[in-house]
Design a protein around this motif. Structure first.
Motif, PDB file in Angstrom:
ATOM      1  N   UNK A 195       0.816  -1.197   0.000  1.00 25.91           N
ATOM      2  CA  UNK A 195       0.000   0.000   0.000  1.00 25.91           C
ATOM      3  C   UNK A 195       0.859   1.261   0.000  1.00 25.91           C
ATOM      4  N   UNK A 197       0.515   4.004   1.529  1.00 27.10           N
ATOM      5  CA  UNK A 197       0.761   4.605   2.843  1.00 27.10           C
ATOM      6  C   UNK A 197       1.868   3.861   3.591  1.00 27.10           C
ATOM      7  N   UNK A 295      -0.366   4.790  11.178  1.00 27.95           N
ATOM      8  CA  UNK A 295      -0.911   4.672   9.826  1.00 27.95           C
ATOM      9  C   UNK A 295      -2.300   4.056   9.961  1.00 27.95           C
ATOM     10  N   UNK A 296      -3.306   4.897  10.222  1.00 31.31           N
ATOM     11  CA  UNK A 296      -4.645   4.377  10.455  1.00 31.31           C
ATOM     12  C   UNK A 296      -5.667   5.015   9.501  1.00 31.31           C
ATOM     13  N   UNK A 297      -6.459   5.968  10.012  1.00 35.90           N
ATOM     14  CA  UNK A 297      -7.501   6.634   9.231  1.00 35.90           C
ATOM     15  C   UNK A 297      -7.713   8.015   9.830  1.00 35.90           C
ATOM     16  N   UNK A 298      -8.314   8.908   9.047  1.00 39.90           N
ATOM     17  CA  UNK A 298      -8.562  10.274   9.495  1.00 39.90           C
ATOM     18  C   UNK A 298      -9.299  10.319  10.839  1.00 39.90           C
ATOM     19  N   UNK A 322      -2.480   6.956   6.305  1.00 40.94           N
ATOM     20  CA  UNK A 322      -3.752   6.251   6.159  1.00 40.94           C
ATOM     21  C   UNK A 322      -4.827   7.226   5.760  1.00 40.94           C
ATOM     22  N   UNK A 324      -6.273  10.347   2.954  1.00 41.26           N
ATOM     23  CA  UNK A 324      -6.218  10.835   1.587  1.00 41.26           C
ATOM     24  C   UNK A 324      -5.642  12.240   1.595  1.00 41.26           C
ATOM     25  N   UNK A 327      -7.535  14.983   3.066  1.00 40.16           N
ATOM     26  CA  UNK A 327      -7.791  14.907   4.504  1.00 40.16           C
ATOM     27  C   UNK A 327      -6.606  15.438   5.314  1.00 40.16           C
ATOM     28  N   UNK A 350      -2.859   9.307  -1.666  1.00 37.27           N
ATOM     29  CA  UNK A 350      -2.594   9.124  -0.234  1.00 37.27           C
ATOM     30  C   UNK A 350      -1.562  10.119   0.281  1.00 37.27           C
TER      31      UNK A 350
ATOM     32  N   UNK B  44      -8.751  -0.598   2.421  1.00 41.67           N
ATOM     33  CA  UNK B  44      -8.075   0.638   2.796  1.00 41.67           C
ATOM     34  C   UNK B  44      -8.727   1.832   2.089  1.00 41.67           C
ATOM     35  N   UNK B  51     -14.356   7.701   5.842  1.00 41.50           N
ATOM     36  CA  UNK B  51     -13.870   8.069   7.172  1.00 41.50           C
ATOM     37  C   UNK B  51     -14.749   9.106   7.841  1.00 41.50           C
TER      38      UNK B  51
END
Lengths: 359, 150
Positions: A195, A197, A295-298, A322, A324, A327, A350, B44, B51
């Motif tokens: 990936x 990220x 390295x997760x999500x917003x 993690x 975009x 974001x 990303x 992902x 999100x």
């Protein structure tokens, strides 16, 4: 009961991207016999994945007109997923279907997955009634996890992250033994190296001086980032993840790279209300880290800001991904009261946000 | 077939996934594995794009092409979510057919149907309402004629 999830009745052949058996995929990637043995041993370790996990109802020879309605209706009445494919009888030429504009194939195969305890007969009867269909016949069987798990595992191939930096599956031989090779064991935890990220984070770490540093990898997945940091000179690392499978995978990968004494992995809850995962460690373990990577999500990155900030020592480094590219500004804004020297790098859509904790 | 090489579609996949919570486990794993897609990459991407929604189950439609590329679109939450919102339920009945955990008026179902109809092309509004009524029955929600009776 049969364990195949892509069964077809004897009179037709489903034309689909069938999942290659893992052994075929491995041989195509030029794996040595010793490597194959290591892979099958690891697969055997995942024995609990061989229990049935869901039901699959296969409707053969459904006309194109009703396949879409059937799918929507099944999904609305409890199906977890519905797949529509072309059903082609042996010897017939392929039916053509192009993009979204064309109609469906004349004859489709519809596969609907349901939870094990679901009453599929009742649902199908309801669907027949709602859509006013004459008769719907289907085959029902149990689906075993092993197939899709093996498909993920078979997709593990060596990945080059940067000059002299690779991620190499346990059963493969490194292309360049002198390079920095991070060994990973097959699993379903995030962080296989493919990936963008993961690559962004790894390249960032490779560009830092990590000698003697302590690292926190929040949302560690396979443990790839923490282990990479250790291989690059960091002295110790703590990893945490909400998924127990990830915790096990990260521990296994630590062992694979000889880092088991320097990498502690603990489980954590998903929210800030949940107990601080560091409390599970020895009281003598430092609570401040030189490098914090997540390295997760917003959503979690914003919610966890107080905790990740508290983990990072003054002057320490922070790396968040993690997210975009669009974001990134939100993340920068959330951490800017406590951090400075922000940098945003991107790969495709990303982004990676890095910064330093204010003194 | 000649110049404008349109990608050939080989499958369509419908799924229900909680926003930000896609994992390789079922239902995503078996469905995408069936089509030979990169499960981790999809999870992902889906999680990052959703999100902003929290905990809402979302319907996803994926069109898979011959070269293993795919397009995916997000549709709204499933009928059960709307019904739970309307009746204030946390979850449906444990023993369907034996327990009534809430009531909803036909008028309300009709309103929900109008919201859901664009997500279910090819079904008449009547068909969508019938689908909702069936969903209510399986959830232990009684449908009454008039709002005042609910």
């Amino acid at each position: 009961m049969s364990s195949s999830s892509s069964s077809s009745s004897s009179s037709s052949e489903a034309v689909t991207r069938t999942v290659l058996g893992w052994s075929a995929a491995m041989m195509q990637s030029g794996v040595s016999p010793a490597g194959m043995h290591a892979f099958s041993a690891a697969s055997a370790a995942a024995a609990e994945a061989s229990l049935p996990s869901s039901l699959c109802a296969t409707f053969s020879a459904v006309s194109g007109d009703i396949a879409e309605q059937l799918s929507d209706c099944l999904l609305g009445l409890g199906a977890q997923s519905v797949v529509v494919q072309e059903a082609r009888a042996e010897g017939q030429p392929e039916q053509e279907k192009f993009g979204a504009e064309a109609g469906l194939w004349d004859s489709c195969q519809v596969l609907a997955h349901f939870p094990l305890e679901h009453n599929v007969d009742e649902t199908v009867a309801a669907v027949q009634d709602i859509l006013e269909l004459p008769g719907l016949s289907f085959e029902l069987e149990e689906v075993v996890d092993q197939e899709w798990v093996e498909q993920i595992k078979a997709s593990y191939v060596p990945v080059q992250i940067a000059e002299g930096l690779y991620i190499v599956p346990e059963w493969s031989e490194p292309a360049d033994p002198a390079a920095l090779n991070i060994r990973l064991t097959p699993g379903v935890a995030f962080g296989t190296g493919e990936h963008p990220t993961t690559k962004l984070c790894l390249r960032y770490l490779a560009g830092q001086d990590l000698q003697g540093c302590s690292v926190c990898d929040y949302g560690t997945g396979s443990g790839v980032l923490a282990i990479a940091a250790l291989l690059m000179g960091a002295s110790s690392a703590v990893g945490t993840d909400t998924d127990p499978l990830a915790v096990r995978a990260a521990e296994a990968n630590a062992g694979l790279n000889g880092m088991q004494g320097r990498f502690s992995v603990v489980g954590c809850g998903a929210n800030l209300d949940d107990a601080d995962p560091l409390l599970q460690l020895e009281p003598s373990t430092p609570r401040l880290f030189d490098v914090v990577v997540a390295n997760i999500l917003r959503g979690p990155l914003l919610e966890l800001q107080p905790r990740l900030t508290a983990y990072c020592r003054p002057g320490g480094r922070l790396a968040l991904s993690g997210i975009l590219a669009e974001q990134a500004p939100d993340v920068v804004a959330a951490y800017s009261p406590y951090f400075e020297d922000f940098q945003v790098s991107t790969e495709g859509s990303w982004a990676l946000v890095t910064a330093r904790r204010k003194q | 077939m000649s110049q404008a090489a349109k990608r050939k579609a080989v499958a369509s996949i419908r799924l229900l996934i909680n926003a930000g919570a896609a994992k390789p486990a079922p239902p995503v794993g078996p469905a995408l594995g069936q089509a030979g897609l990169n499960i981790m990459a999809f999870c992902k991407e889906f999680n990052a794009k959703t999100a902003d929604f929290k905990d809402v189950p979302l319907r996803v439609l994926i069109k898979v092409y011959e070269d293993k590329s795919y397009d995916w679109t997000l549709k709204g939450p499933p009928s059960s979510w709307y019904i739970k919102q309307a009746t204030g339920l946390a979850r449906g009945a444990d023993r369907t057919g034996h327990e009534t955990v809430g009531t909803i008026s036909l008028k309300h179902l009709y309103e929900i149907a109008k919201v859901k109809a664009p997500d279910m092309p090819g079904m008449s509004l009547r068909g969508v309402v019938k689908c909702l009524m069936s969903q209510c029955q399986s959830m232990g929600v009684r449908v009454v004629e008039r709002p005042e009776d609910a």
